[in-house]
Design a protein around this motif. Structure first.
Motif, PDB file in Angstrom:
ATOM      1  N   ALA A 103     -15.228  -4.910   0.108  1.00 35.95           N
ATOM      2  CA  ALA A 103     -14.361  -5.203   1.246  1.00 35.95           C
ATOM      3  C   ALA A 103     -13.442  -4.022   1.534  1.00 35.95           C
ATOM      4  CB  ALA A 103     -13.535  -6.462   0.979  1.00 35.95           C
ATOM      5  N   LEU A 104     -12.838  -3.461   0.493  1.00 36.71           N
ATOM      6  CA  LEU A 104     -11.958  -2.308   0.681  1.00 36.71           C
ATOM      7  C   LEU A 104     -12.737  -1.083   1.146  1.00 36.71           C
ATOM      8  CD1 LEU A 104      -9.588  -2.629  -2.409  1.00 36.71           C
ATOM      9  CD2 LEU A 104      -9.105  -3.243  -0.043  1.00 36.71           C
ATOM     10  N   LEU A 105     -13.966  -0.930   0.646  1.00 36.14           N
ATOM     11  CA  LEU A 105     -14.791   0.192   1.104  1.00 36.14           C
ATOM     12  C   LEU A 105     -15.071   0.095   2.596  1.00 36.14           C
ATOM     13  CD1 LEU A 105     -17.601   0.963  -1.524  1.00 36.14           C
ATOM     14  CD2 LEU A 105     -15.953   2.548  -0.549  1.00 36.14           C
ATOM     15  N   PHE A 106     -15.415  -1.095   3.055  1.00 32.85           N
ATOM     16  CA  PHE A 106     -15.702  -1.260   4.480  1.00 32.85           C
ATOM     17  C   PHE A 106     -14.447  -1.032   5.328  1.00 32.85           C
ATOM     18  CE2 PHE A 106     -19.562  -3.593   3.097  1.00 32.85           C
ATOM     19  CZ  PHE A 106     -20.485  -2.931   3.886  1.00 32.85           C
ATOM     20  N   VAL A 107     -13.280  -1.378   4.788  1.00 27.58           N
ATOM     21  CA  VAL A 107     -12.037  -1.085   5.504  1.00 27.58           C
ATOM     22  C   VAL A 107     -11.805   0.420   5.571  1.00 27.58           C
ATOM     23  CG1 VAL A 107      -9.516  -1.293   5.416  1.00 27.58           C
ATOM     24  CG2 VAL A 107     -10.942  -3.292   4.984  1.00 27.58           C
ATOM     25  N   ALA A 108     -11.982   1.102   4.438  1.00 25.01           N
ATOM     26  CA  ALA A 108     -11.719   2.544   4.382  1.00 25.01           C
ATOM     27  C   ALA A 108     -12.688   3.340   5.245  1.00 25.01           C
ATOM     28  CB  ALA A 108     -11.795   3.019   2.940  1.00 25.01           C
ATOM     29  N   CYS A 109     -13.924   2.851   5.381  1.00 27.01           N
ATOM     30  CA  CYS A 109     -14.939   3.590   6.128  1.00 27.01           C
ATOM     31  C   CYS A 109     -14.908   3.221   7.613  1.00 27.01           C
ATOM     32  CB  CYS A 109     -16.319   3.333   5.530  1.00 27.01           C
ATOM     33  SG  CYS A 109     -16.477   3.964   3.846  1.00 27.01           S
ATOM     34  N   GLN A 118     -12.681   9.349   5.903  1.00 24.67           N
ATOM     35  CA  GLN A 118     -13.254   8.113   5.362  1.00 24.67           C
ATOM     36  C   GLN A 118     -13.606   8.280   3.886  1.00 24.67           C
ATOM     37  OE1 GLN A 118     -16.557   7.904   8.030  1.00 24.67           O
ATOM     38  NE2 GLN A 118     -15.593   6.407   9.392  1.00 24.67           N
ATOM     39  N   LEU A 119     -14.270   9.384   3.574  1.00 27.16           N
ATOM     40  CA  LEU A 119     -14.699   9.620   2.195  1.00 27.16           C
ATOM     41  C   LEU A 119     -13.509   9.741   1.248  1.00 27.16           C
ATOM     42  CD1 LEU A 119     -17.649  12.128   2.739  1.00 27.16           C
ATOM     43  CD2 LEU A 119     -17.815   9.871   1.715  1.00 27.16           C
ATOM     44  N   VAL A 120     -12.497  10.502   1.677  1.00 32.00           N
ATOM     45  CA  VAL A 120     -11.324  10.697   0.820  1.00 32.00           C
ATOM     46  C   VAL A 120     -10.618   9.362   0.571  1.00 32.00           C
ATOM     47  CG1 VAL A 120      -9.035  11.739   0.677  1.00 32.00           C
ATOM     48  CG2 VAL A 120     -10.971  13.108   1.438  1.00 32.00           C
ATOM     49  N   LEU A 121     -10.411   8.591   1.633  1.00 30.92           N
ATOM     50  CA  LEU A 121      -9.714   7.312   1.495  1.00 30.92           C
ATOM     51  C   LEU A 121     -10.498   6.354   0.602  1.00 30.92           C
ATOM     52  CD1 LEU A 121      -7.283   5.615   2.392  1.00 30.92           C
ATOM     53  CD2 LEU A 121      -8.627   4.874   4.380  1.00 30.92           C
ATOM     54  N   ALA A 122     -11.790   6.260   0.818  1.00 34.81           N
ATOM     55  CA  ALA A 122     -12.610   5.345   0.031  1.00 34.81           C
ATOM     56  C   ALA A 122     -12.660   5.766  -1.431  1.00 34.81           C
ATOM     57  CB  ALA A 122     -14.016   5.276   0.606  1.00 34.81           C
ATOM     58  N   MET A 123     -12.838   7.052  -1.669  1.00 35.08           N
ATOM     59  CA  MET A 123     -12.968   7.525  -3.046  1.00 35.08           C
ATOM     60  C   MET A 123     -11.672   7.383  -3.830  1.00 35.08           C
ATOM     61  SD  MET A 123     -15.417  10.865  -2.773  1.00 35.08           S
ATOM     62  CE  MET A 123     -17.189  10.656  -2.544  1.00 35.08           C
ATOM     63  N   ARG A 124     -10.533   7.507  -3.138  1.00 37.66           N
ATOM     64  CA  ARG A 124      -9.260   7.412  -3.851  1.00 37.66           C
ATOM     65  C   ARG A 124      -8.819   5.950  -4.017  1.00 37.66           C
ATOM     66  NH1 ARG A 124      -6.505   7.440  -7.386  1.00 37.66           N
ATOM     67  NH2 ARG A 124      -4.278   7.891  -7.491  1.00 37.66           N
ATOM     68  N   VAL A 125      -8.755   5.215  -2.902  1.00 42.79           N
ATOM     69  CA  VAL A 125      -8.182   3.865  -2.942  1.00 42.79           C
ATOM     70  C   VAL A 125      -9.140   2.870  -3.576  1.00 42.79           C
ATOM     71  CG1 VAL A 125      -7.307   1.966  -1.531  1.00 42.79           C
ATOM     72  CG2 VAL A 125      -6.721   4.323  -0.957  1.00 42.79           C
ATOM     73  N   VAL A 126     -10.412   3.005  -3.293  1.00 41.50           N
ATOM     74  CA  VAL A 126     -11.376   2.004  -3.752  1.00 41.50           C
ATOM     75  C   VAL A 126     -12.074   2.424  -5.043  1.00 41.50           C
ATOM     76  CG1 VAL A 126     -13.348   0.590  -3.088  1.00 41.50           C
ATOM     77  CG2 VAL A 126     -11.767   1.421  -1.337  1.00 41.50           C
ATOM     78  N   ALA A 147      -3.884  16.068   1.551  1.00 41.97           N
ATOM     79  CA  ALA A 147      -3.428  15.971   2.938  1.00 41.97           C
ATOM     80  C   ALA A 147      -4.345  15.053   3.744  1.00 41.97           C
ATOM     81  CB  ALA A 147      -3.376  17.359   3.563  1.00 41.97           C
ATOM     82  N   ARG A 148      -5.658  15.130   3.491  1.00 42.24           N
ATOM     83  CA  ARG A 148      -6.601  14.248   4.194  1.00 42.24           C
ATOM     84  C   ARG A 148      -6.326  12.786   3.853  1.00 42.24           C
ATOM     85  NH1 ARG A 148     -12.646  16.980   3.732  1.00 42.24           N
ATOM     86  NH2 ARG A 148     -12.202  18.910   4.861  1.00 42.24           N
ATOM     87  N   LEU A 149      -5.985  12.533   2.594  1.00 41.98           N
ATOM     88  CA  LEU A 149      -5.703  11.164   2.181  1.00 41.98           C
ATOM     89  C   LEU A 149      -4.494  10.618   2.926  1.00 41.98           C
ATOM     90  CD1 LEU A 149      -6.175   8.722   0.311  1.00 41.98           C
ATOM     91  CD2 LEU A 149      -4.744   9.878  -1.396  1.00 41.98           C
ATOM     92  N   THR A 150      -3.440  11.396   2.999  1.00 37.67           N
ATOM     93  CA  THR A 150      -2.226  10.968   3.704  1.00 37.67           C
ATOM     94  C   THR A 150      -2.516  10.713   5.174  1.00 37.67           C
ATOM     95  OG1 THR A 150      -0.835  12.210   2.162  1.00 37.67           O
ATOM     96  CG2 THR A 150       0.137  11.619   4.287  1.00 37.67           C
ATOM     97  N   ARG A 151      -3.229  11.652   5.796  1.00 35.95           N
ATOM     98  CA  ARG A 151      -3.553  11.500   7.230  1.00 35.95           C
ATOM     99  C   ARG A 151      -4.462  10.295   7.458  1.00 35.95           C
ATOM    100  NH1 ARG A 151      -4.072  17.261   7.066  1.00 35.95           N
ATOM    101  NH2 ARG A 151      -6.343  17.078   6.999  1.00 35.95           N
ATOM    102  N   ALA A 152      -5.390  10.055   6.533  1.00 36.03           N
ATOM    103  CA  ALA A 152      -6.320   8.935   6.708  1.00 36.03           C
ATOM    104  C   ALA A 152      -5.575   7.607   6.700  1.00 36.03           C
ATOM    105  CB  ALA A 152      -7.377   8.956   5.605  1.00 36.03           C
ATOM    106  N   LYS A 153      -4.633   7.434   5.778  1.00 37.09           N
ATOM    107  CA  LYS A 153      -3.867   6.190   5.717  1.00 37.09           C
ATOM    108  C   LYS A 153      -3.056   5.999   6.995  1.00 37.09           C
ATOM    109  CE  LYS A 153      -3.361   5.851   0.683  1.00 37.09           C
ATOM    110  NZ  LYS A 153      -2.398   5.843  -0.442  1.00 37.09           N
TER     111      LYS A 153
END
Length: 411
Positions: A103-109, A118-126, A147-153
């Protein structure tokens, strides 16, 4: 109380998802989950029977306290300061049966984000990878990945507002990126963990678990089956790759140590994936990767491996997935074919040198390993030793580094 790593890895996605629903924000869900787990770790032994339920309750109370204080200070919603604040509308727990990590992966992607984000957020948070691991996988600096992680959120919050797990149609649209994330997690695990000291800290097994959950959701999708085949076959072939703390070259791997049950299951998946390809002769990335793993898995030894067939499969894979890693792997196979047939290695080595000079860090490392291997196999001992010595400076401590030390002649 110390939290068992396995219990944490199981509980984390469940707590994050529940709190993200409550706070209507993935970022806040992660923040309050971290606070709840920190408080759980400070409790006496035996004080918590249900780690997930306890952390969800504590996380929600912490969030409500924050809402109350912000409301009072800002004077925007004074009703939150009244005693009936306990009746604040909190969304219900997730009601669908989708695995929490999926579920979290589908949210992040989310397609509102750039693919890299998408990749950075999914790999870090999920997936729980560190910034260093993510940066290494993507071939970027750690500061760039952070920086990508911060911007993605931030971008996800702006684009979607409240946290919500996408429905079936949206999930299907995001599935290719989800598969890429799980594959990336598996690659990190296989590259960095030939012999994990702690099974609960093994990204490759985490990826296999996610692949199992994906097959439960999409049992007839060839790419999903192909990804599970890759995970199963990779894990099946992991035993026997290390001896006395040193990684072994393919020729020396103890194939009798391979996991026969996983091997059989992975081959079944690879066969089923190929059978479900809708357009004959046009398999996707993970169906092809499964076929490649299957060729390796069914060979009696390295010498009897069907290297020409692997070269054909890598040509097809390069067409649908032209990544630097695919280019290096294809060149390794072409080198094997040339060595067997007495072919010219010069063009293969030139292309590997180009990747060494201009490719991302992980591809450059693999290209350097390939060049060292070719030098070793063709009797250029001094050149090979020099390349292995250079690799000692870039490969972290572990079986692969000890492999390089073995052939570098270093103490």
């Amino acid at each position: 109380m110390p939290i068992d790593p396995a219990a944490f890895r199981t509980a984390w996605p469940q707590v994050v998802r529940s709190l993200a629903v409550s706070t209507r924000s993935l970022d806040s869900g992660e923040e309050y989950a971290a606070e709840a787990f920190a408080r759980a770790a400070a409790q006496p032994d035996g004080a918590i029977e249900d780690l997930v339920g306890w952390c969800v309750r504590v996380g929600r109370r912490t969030w409500l306290d924050t809402v109350r204080h912000q409301a009072v200070f800002a004077r925007l919603q004074p009703q939150l300061a009244r005693p009936e604040v306990a009746d604040v509308d909190v969304p219900p727990e997730p009601s669908d049966d989708l695995d929490d990590r999926l579920a979290l992966l589908f949210v992040a992607c989310d397609d509102a984000l750039a693919p890299g984000a998408q990749l950075v957020l999914a790999m870090r948070v999920v997936c729980g990878l560190s910034i260093r691991q993510i940066a290494g996988h993507l071939g970027v600096a750690e500061a760039t990945a952070a920086a990508r992680l911060t911007r993605a959120k931030s971008a996800l919050a702006r684009a979607r507002g409240e946290f919500a797990v996408p429905d079936g149609a949206a999930r299907a649209a995001r599935l290719p990126v989800v598969l890429a994330c799980v594959a990336g997690l598996f690659t990190v695990g296989q590259r960095d963990g030939l012999q994990p000291a702690d099974a609960t800290q093994d990204p490759a097994r985490d990826a296999s678990t996610l692949a199992e959950a994906l097959v439960a959701e999409y049992p007839d999708d060839p790419e999903v089956l192909g990804l599970r085949a890759v995970c199963r076959l990779g894990l099946a072939r992991r035993p026997g790759r290390v001896r006395d703390g040193v990684a072994l070259p393919l020729d020396e791997v103890d194939r009798s140590a391979w996991d026969g049950r996983l091997l059989s299951a992975g081959l079944d998946d690879a066969t089923a994936a190929l059978a479900r390809v809708e357009t004959p002769g046009r398999p996707g990335r993970f169906v092809l990767e499964a076929a490649i793993s299957g060729v390796h898995a069914t060979a009696r030894d390295a010498a009897s491996t069907d290297w020409p067939r692997l070269a054909q499969l890598y040509d097809a894979l390069l067409h649908v997935w032209p990544s630097p890693a695919t280019r290096v792997a294809r060149l390794v196979v072409l080198g094997r074919v040339a060595l067997h047939d007495g072919g010219d290695l010069a063009p293969i080595e030139r292309e590997l040198e180009d990747l060494l000079a201009d490719g991302p860090p992980y591809a450059a490392r693999d290209a350097s390993l390939a060049l060292a291997d070719l030098a070793r196999r063709t009797g250029r001992a001094d050149e090979a030793a020099g390349r292995y010595r250079e690799l000692l400076d870039v490969i972290p401590a572990g079986p692969l580094r000890e492999f390089c030390r073995r052939y570098a002649g270093s103490p």
